[in-house]
Scaffold this motif. Structure first.
Motif, PDB file in Angstrom:
ATOM      1  N   ALA A 134      45.442  72.057  65.343  1.00 20.93           N
ATOM      2  CA  ALA A 134      46.676  71.847  64.573  1.00 20.93           C
ATOM      3  C   ALA A 134      47.106  70.515  65.234  1.00 20.93           C
ATOM      4  CB  ALA A 134      47.485  72.880  64.840  1.00 20.93           C
ATOM      5  N   LEU A 135      47.229  70.329  66.295  1.00 23.54           N
ATOM      6  CA  LEU A 135      47.695  69.141  67.091  1.00 23.54           C
ATOM      7  C   LEU A 135      46.704  67.959  66.577  1.00 23.54           C
ATOM      8  CD1 LEU A 135      48.932  70.402  70.334  1.00 23.54           C
ATOM      9  CD2 LEU A 135      50.336  69.061  68.916  1.00 23.54           C
ATOM     10  N   GLY A 136      45.620  68.222  66.577  1.00 22.78           N
ATOM     11  CA  GLY A 136      44.507  67.166  66.208  1.00 22.78           C
ATOM     12  C   GLY A 136      44.755  66.860  64.884  1.00 22.78           C
ATOM     13  N   ARG A 137      45.190  67.815  63.860  1.00 24.42           N
ATOM     14  CA  ARG A 137      45.623  67.456  62.438  1.00 24.42           C
ATOM     15  C   ARG A 137      46.672  66.626  62.281  1.00 24.42           C
ATOM     16  NH1 ARG A 137      45.433  72.835  59.159  1.00 24.42           N
ATOM     17  NH2 ARG A 137      45.983  71.410  57.371  1.00 24.42           N
ATOM     18  N   VAL A 138      47.572  66.715  63.311  1.00 23.77           N
ATOM     19  CA  VAL A 138      48.773  65.698  63.098  1.00 23.77           C
ATOM     20  C   VAL A 138      48.641  64.635  64.203  1.00 23.77           C
ATOM     21  CG1 VAL A 138      50.372  67.412  62.590  1.00 23.77           C
ATOM     22  CG2 VAL A 138      50.033  66.841  64.769  1.00 23.77           C
ATOM     23  N   GLY A 139      47.364  64.343  64.688  1.00 24.59           N
ATOM     24  CA  GLY A 139      47.012  63.185  65.423  1.00 24.59           C
ATOM     25  C   GLY A 139      47.672  63.151  66.957  1.00 24.59           C
ATOM     26  N   LEU A 140      47.866  64.296  67.353  1.00 28.57           N
ATOM     27  CA  LEU A 140      48.270  64.512  68.829  1.00 28.57           C
ATOM     28  C   LEU A 140      47.368  64.926  70.023  1.00 28.57           C
ATOM     29  CD1 LEU A 140      51.901  65.274  68.073  1.00 28.57           C
ATOM     30  CD2 LEU A 140      51.093  63.028  69.194  1.00 28.57           C
ATOM     31  N   ALA A 141      46.015  64.863  69.449  1.00 25.14           N
ATOM     32  CA  ALA A 141      44.847  65.626  70.322  1.00 25.14           C
ATOM     33  C   ALA A 141      45.120  65.149  71.767  1.00 25.14           C
ATOM     34  CB  ALA A 141      43.863  65.302  69.757  1.00 25.14           C
ATOM     35  N   ASP A 142      45.614  64.051  72.006  1.00 24.43           N
ATOM     36  CA  ASP A 142      45.820  63.652  73.293  1.00 24.43           C
ATOM     37  C   ASP A 142      47.024  63.834  73.951  1.00 24.43           C
ATOM     38  OD1 ASP A 142      47.013  61.854  71.584  1.00 24.43           O
ATOM     39  OD2 ASP A 142      46.556  59.912  72.632  1.00 24.43           O
ATOM     40  N   ARG A 143      47.985  64.758  73.446  1.00 25.38           N
ATOM     41  CA  ARG A 143      49.210  64.948  73.952  1.00 25.38           C
ATOM     42  C   ARG A 143      49.521  66.428  74.215  1.00 25.38           C
ATOM     43  NH1 ARG A 143      49.161  59.748  74.133  1.00 25.38           N
ATOM     44  NH2 ARG A 143      50.602  58.663  73.393  1.00 25.38           N
ATOM     45  N   LEU A 144      48.305  67.318  74.563  1.00 24.51           N
ATOM     46  CA  LEU A 144      48.435  68.519  74.521  1.00 24.51           C
ATOM     47  C   LEU A 144      49.407  69.040  75.455  1.00 24.51           C
ATOM     48  CD1 LEU A 144      44.648  69.709  74.037  1.00 24.51           C
ATOM     49  CD2 LEU A 144      46.506  69.475  72.303  1.00 24.51           C
ATOM     50  N   ARG A 145      49.200  68.463  76.672  1.00 22.71           N
ATOM     51  CA  ARG A 145      50.133  68.725  77.878  1.00 22.71           C
ATOM     52  C   ARG A 145      51.623  68.417  77.900  1.00 22.71           C
ATOM     53  NH1 ARG A 145      47.623  73.377  78.812  1.00 22.71           N
ATOM     54  NH2 ARG A 145      45.790  73.147  78.257  1.00 22.71           N
ATOM     55  N   HIS A 146      51.981  67.393  77.050  1.00 21.19           N
ATOM     56  CA  HIS A 146      53.138  66.652  77.227  1.00 21.19           C
ATOM     57  C   HIS A 146      54.278  67.735  76.731  1.00 21.19           C
ATOM     58  CE1 HIS A 146      50.505  63.408  77.616  1.00 21.19           C
ATOM     59  NE2 HIS A 146      51.449  62.465  77.634  1.00 21.19           N
ATOM     60  N   HIS A 147      55.274  67.643  77.602  1.00 21.96           N
ATOM     61  CA  HIS A 147      56.573  68.134  77.084  1.00 21.96           C
ATOM     62  C   HIS A 147      57.336  67.444  76.172  1.00 21.96           C
ATOM     63  CE1 HIS A 147      56.863  70.839  80.832  1.00 21.96           C
ATOM     64  NE2 HIS A 147      55.573  71.172  80.347  1.00 21.96           N
ATOM     65  N   PRO A 148      58.263  68.076  75.352  1.00 21.87           N
ATOM     66  CA  PRO A 148      58.745  67.466  74.305  1.00 21.87           C
ATOM     67  C   PRO A 148      59.469  66.182  74.756  1.00 21.87           C
ATOM     68  CG  PRO A 148      59.260  69.775  74.082  1.00 21.87           C
ATOM     69  CD  PRO A 148      58.501  69.564  75.190  1.00 21.87           C
ATOM     70  N   ALA A 149      60.216  66.371  76.214  1.00 28.61           N
ATOM     71  CA  ALA A 149      61.078  64.963  76.692  1.00 28.61           C
ATOM     72  C   ALA A 149      60.134  63.995  76.950  1.00 28.61           C
ATOM     73  CB  ALA A 149      61.552  65.493  78.103  1.00 28.61           C
ATOM     74  N   GLN A 150      58.850  64.021  76.995  1.00 31.25           N
ATOM     75  CA  GLN A 150      57.861  62.930  77.361  1.00 31.25           C
ATOM     76  C   GLN A 150      57.339  62.590  75.932  1.00 31.25           C
ATOM     77  OE1 GLN A 150      55.374  65.747  79.407  1.00 31.25           O
ATOM     78  NE2 GLN A 150      55.693  64.800  81.203  1.00 31.25           N
ATOM     79  N   LEU A 151      57.764  62.950  74.920  1.00 32.98           N
ATOM     80  CA  LEU A 151      57.293  62.342  73.333  1.00 32.98           C
ATOM     81  C   LEU A 151      58.426  61.702  72.735  1.00 32.98           C
ATOM     82  CD1 LEU A 151      55.214  65.869  72.398  1.00 32.98           C
ATOM     83  CD2 LEU A 151      54.183  63.684  73.303  1.00 32.98           C
TER      84      LEU A 151
END
Lengths: 268, 409
Positions: A134-151
């Protein structure tokens, strides 16, 4: 998951009213709303604050029950369902996207996305796989471990979108999804929503901004708890965002889906 | 959602507020620690009492001459000797529940060795006395029946007397000591016995044959025993029976009419030990219940912080509900959180309690006794406290309206 026939009705409200009691005063938030929304496509609900659009969305989202009238979701009358049954319906049939993202703080993107799967009882490995997809579908495959504050805001909203998508719902409700985003990221998020609508998921968008409603193919305007107008329109196509490869939005099950989106995909 | 998942989510929420979680559990830690320590103290005291009574002698009765009630004036036990040597003989030979009976005549007197002198208690008794009291000879030999028959001038010394007369680790066997200016030969030294329940030093005593005592130290009462009679029952179960048998025998022999008072009295040490133990049990229960109150206070602390936590995380609860958490999920999450807090506190408390108990045990010099069921009880109770006091906040969280929760700032 090929798009079902456009004629199938997913949401059907018949004479729905909602009355709130605030102390001694009764507030009529909805005064007999009847409408039907078909499977697939992007529908915008517009209206000033106090027009009842949020109440309408809460009812459609099974977060609230009508005071009177009938609400059928996918042919099922939900007015008599228990809180637990409504929760299950939200879990399996609905997805939410909020203006303020509503991600769990200090919790990684993937864990946020896993949340609905957790409550659905999906086992660990499967859960992980689907959340990554699902994260891949929204283009965030490289942000799996990021916390909201880091996004960034746009990234957070895309995590929220992934969370809404992960259970493969039939209906996604987006409440002012671009309210906290700048215009560029707004366009990106709208592009994602549009593509979901094209893919057969019904997207209902609540907004008070007409330039956001312009992306919808149908606009319902609320006023004083009633439907003031309801019309179809030629939707504005969101520009293809360079960052998120649009093909990622294709449902994982339909690899060779006809290119509703621009065929720039398969880049990765 | 599996229990493991619920537990993981709860644990993460707790780890997120480490200090707060720790402070919350502190109440439980102190409560459980106190319960464990207090019960250990109580048990230690009880063991100490038991030990003390065991050192007096087990399954033992003491027959004291003299009436317990006799009008107004009484000279106290022993002032009116009523028990005869024939009575002693009869107790020894006629009663099946009695294994041993021994006279104990005593008076204070001075002992003189070549170098030193020491005032101590001089006992005249028979070999049965040592059997009865479970008192072993450390060196040399004890009094024998032939000593008693012949009235020899031999003496067995207690450890304290040995120390005072000869110094530590001296070997007094074969030495001569003077008692009332008569020479007695030391034939044996008793094992160390320690203190009586009231702190009397058992080892500060010497023993000579009862016949010698009567003829050389303190004669003059003829048929009557100018002292007490120790009676050892055949077994622990026989103590009560022995008491009633001895009573019946003496009443019959003394020709006491039914309804009249005994002209002797019997002390049942087992009963006294029991009463004493009951006392320590009450003390233990008292201490433990005070400690339990602090556990309750700890529970209230958990409830308090859980209520704060529910309010703080209202929005999170809303999000969870929106994505499909059922009320039961939310309830379980907060309940498990409270339970985890309480259990964690309970476990730390057990560790702390054991540590305290060990320190106290070594400080007071008594055995460290911690019954595993007390640990289980304390941990179980803290879990109960967690669930009990977590229920209300958890229920409150699960009843939240998702819309209100989502809009909560």
């Amino acid at each position: 998951m090929s798009a079902p026939a456009a004629t199938e009705t997913l949401v059907r409200l018949t004479g729905v009213t909602k009355v709130y009691r605030m102390g001694d005063v009764e507030v009529q938030a909805l005064r007999g709303v009847s409408l039907a929304i078909a499977q697939g496509g992007l529908t915008a609900i517009m209206g000033a604050s106090g027009s009842g659009k949020s109440t309408l969305m809460n009812i459609v989202g099974c977060l609230d029950r009508p005071s009177a009238g009938r609400y059928e979701l996918a042919g099922r009358d939900i007015s008599g369902l228990s809180r637990a049954a409504l929760a299950e319906l939200r879990n399996r049939t609905l997805g939410f996207v909020f203006q303020s993202f509503n991600l769990l703080a200090r919790t990684s993107a993937i864990e946020n996305v896993e949340l609905p799967l957790l409550y659905a009882g999906v086992p660990g490995r499967e859960r992980r796989r689907r959340a990554v997809a699902a994260l891949g579908r929204v283009g965030l495959a490289d942000r799996l471990r990021h916390h909201p504050a880091q996004l960034s805001g746009g990234q957070q909203q895309r995590v929220a979108l992934a969370r809404a998508l992960v259970m493969e719902p039939r209906l996604i409700l987006a409440d002012e999804p671009t309210g906290n985003l700048d215009s560029t990221t707004s366009a990106e998020v709208m592009a994602l929503l549009q593509q979901l609508g094209d893919g057969g998921i019904t997207v209902v968008l609540v907004t008070h901004e007409s330039d956001i409603a312009a992306y919808a193919e149908r606009v319902i305007v609320m006023r004083d708890g009633c439907v003031q107008s309801d019309h179809a329109q030629q939707p504005l196509r969101a520009p293809e965002p360079a960052a998120a490869a649009p093909a990622m939005l294709a449902p994982t099950t339909a690899v060779e889906r006809p290119a509703l989106a621009a065929p720039t995909g398969a880049a990765r | 959602m599996s229990l493991f998942q619920v537990f993981r989510v709860a644990l993460r929420a707790l780890v997120r507020n480490k200090l707060r979680s720790f402070l919350t559990t502190l109440g439980i830690i102190i409560g459980v620690g106190a319960v464990i320590a207090m019960v250990a103290i109580g048990e230690g005291a009880k063991a100490r009492v038991q030990e003390a009574f065991a050192s007096v002698g087990s399954n033992m009765l003491i027959v004291l001459p003299g009436a317990t009630t006799q009008g107004g004036a009484m000279g106290g036990f022993g002032s009116l000797p009523t028990v005869t040597w024939e009575d002693l003989e009869a107790i020894q030979s006629e009663l099946p529940s009695v294994r041993w009976a021994a006279p104990s005549l005593r008076s204070a007197g001075q002992l003189q060795s070549d170098e030193q002198n020491w005032s101590t208690q001089i006992n005249g008794t028979t070999p049965e006395y040592f059997e009865l009291r479970g008192w072993k000879i450390a060196r040399g030999s004890g009094l024998s029946s032939s000593d008693v028959e012949a009235g020899t001038k031999v003496v067995v010394l207690g450890q304290t007397v040995v120390e005072k007369l000869y110094g530590n680790n001296a070997d007094p066997l074969g030495q001569l000591v003077r008692i009332k200016s008569m020479l007695f030969q030391v034939i044996g030294v008793l094992e160390k016995k320690g203190q009586s329940p009231v702190g009397q030093d058992f080892d500060d005593a010497v023993f000579i044959p009862v016949s010698t005592y009567r003829s050389k130290i303190q004669g003059g009462l003829g048929n009557y025993i100018a002292g007490v009679v120790f009676v050892g029952a055949a077994s622990a179960a026989d103590v009560t029976r022995a008491q009633s048998e001895v009573t019946a025998l003496l009443r019959e022999r003394h020709r006491i009419q039914p309804g009249a008072d005994d002209d002797f009295s019997i002390r049942n040490l087992t009963e006294m030990a029991g009463a004493m133990q009951q006392g320590t049990n009450t003390l233990t229960a008292l201490l433990a219940s005070i400690a339990a109150v602090s556990l309750l206070v700890g529970g209230i602390g958990i409830m308090n912080i859980m209520l704060v936590s529910v309010t703080e995380r209202t929005r999170e609860i809303g999000v969870r509900m929106a994505v499909g958490a059922r009320p039961g999920h939310i309830l379980a999450q907060f309940l498990v959180e409270a339970l985890t807090l309480a259990l964690l506190g309970g476990l730390i408390g057990v560790g702390l309690g054991l540590l305290t108990a060990a320190r106290l045990a070594s400080a007071f010099g008594w055995p460290m006794l911690v019954r595993p069921e007390i640990i289980a009880l304390a941990v179980g109770f803290s879990a109960l406290v967690g669930v009990g006091f977590g229920l209300y906040p958890a229920h409150k969280a699960s009843r939240l309206d998702p819309i209100t929760a989502l809009r909560y700032e």
